[in-house]
Write a protein that holds these residues in place. Structure first.
Motif: not given
Ligand SMILES: [Fe+2]
Length: 269
Positions: A87-88, A91, A109, A141, A165
């Motif tokens: 999901h990240d 980042r 992001h 998200h 999250d």
């Molecule tokens: Fe995120």
């Protein structure tokens, strides 16, 4: 249904399950290598990369916990973990390029992560429906609200990932909570809080606004299981203790407390 057709469907389900489970293991290795490629000798950058690495691992673990609690099928559990793991993804590139995690002054992001996922063809081994579920959940998200969809599975997994999250973000933010710096809460934020609405994050003007947004998130938590964890860990009380004393705010807090009590008492299953 003929015996032959039933057997065919069982075999297809089995293939899907194995595809998701096998891919999860491959992605775990890919992600570990990918994150390491962003390690940086500069301490201020390295700390942020490590913080996101830990967040990634925890979100993935909570996805598994919630999936077990909700008794998802083995393939859906693997999909949930894949979403948590990826999901990240954006980042790491985001911080390396812009030295910020603020999407408003860099770039979204989630979109960035989906470009990385596409470039590396990470989801290719999944059947199309599963691939689209992962993409939809990751894309949504970090948005103010989930994009409209008529597909109940897309909505379910988007809600699932947003909740997980949030639960870990409350942990990440806790050490940075500080008493009000006197900046106060913007009147439009107070009004939205009183009615349980969300606000546009780009409109945050003060540090107290930022803290209030974390409380507004509570209205956006979908699963009682997640809200119960948030309550148990005292995140709501800690944020409230760091907000300025204000009559209009007190009314919003009392509304929030009633909402939380009712939601926590409503089982997910
Ligand atoms: Fe995120």
């Amino acid at each position: 249904m003929t015996k032959c057709r039933r057997e065919g469907e069982i075999m297809a389900q089995d293939t899907d399950r194995r595809a998701a489970a096998r891919l999860l293991l491959q992605l775990e290795e890919w992600m570990a290598r990918y994150i390491k490629s962003f390690y940086n000798p500069k301490d201020s950058i390295q700390r942020m990369i490590l913080a996101k690495e830990e967040h990634t691992a925890r979100v993935r673990a909570i996805c598994r916990e919630l999936a077990l609690f909700l008794r998802l099928s083995p393939e859906d559990m693997a999909l949930a973990e894949i979403m948590g793991l990826l999901h990240d993804t954006g980042r790491f590139r985001q911080f390396t390029i812009y030295q910020t995690f603020n999407d408003a002054i860099s770039e979204d992001h989630a979109e960035l992560g989906l470009r990385v996922i596409e470039e590396a063809k990470l989801l290719r081994p999944l059947p199309e429906e599963a691939r689209e579920l992962v993409i939809f959940a990751i894309c949504n998200h970090n948005k103010k609200a989930i994009a409209e969809t008529a597909d109940p599975r897309r909505l379910f997994f988007a809600r699932f990932l947003r909740d997980v999250d949030k639960l870990d973000i409350y942990r990440v933010l806790e050490p940075f909570l500080a008493p009000s710096d006197g900046s106060g809460i913007s009147p439009d934020f107070l009004a939205k809080f009183a009615t349980g609405e969300q606000v546009d994050y780009t409109m945050i003007r003060t540090l107290d606004d930022r803290k209030l947004v974390r409380l507004m998130w509570i209205y956006d938590v979908n699963f009682a299981w997640v809200l119960q964890r948030i309550v148990e860990r005292g995140y709501i009380d800690k944020i409230i203790a760091c907000l300025p004393k204000d009559e209009a705010l007190a009314a919003g807090i009392s509304r929030l407390r009633s909402y939380v009590a009712e939601k926590c008492a409503t089982p997910d299953l």
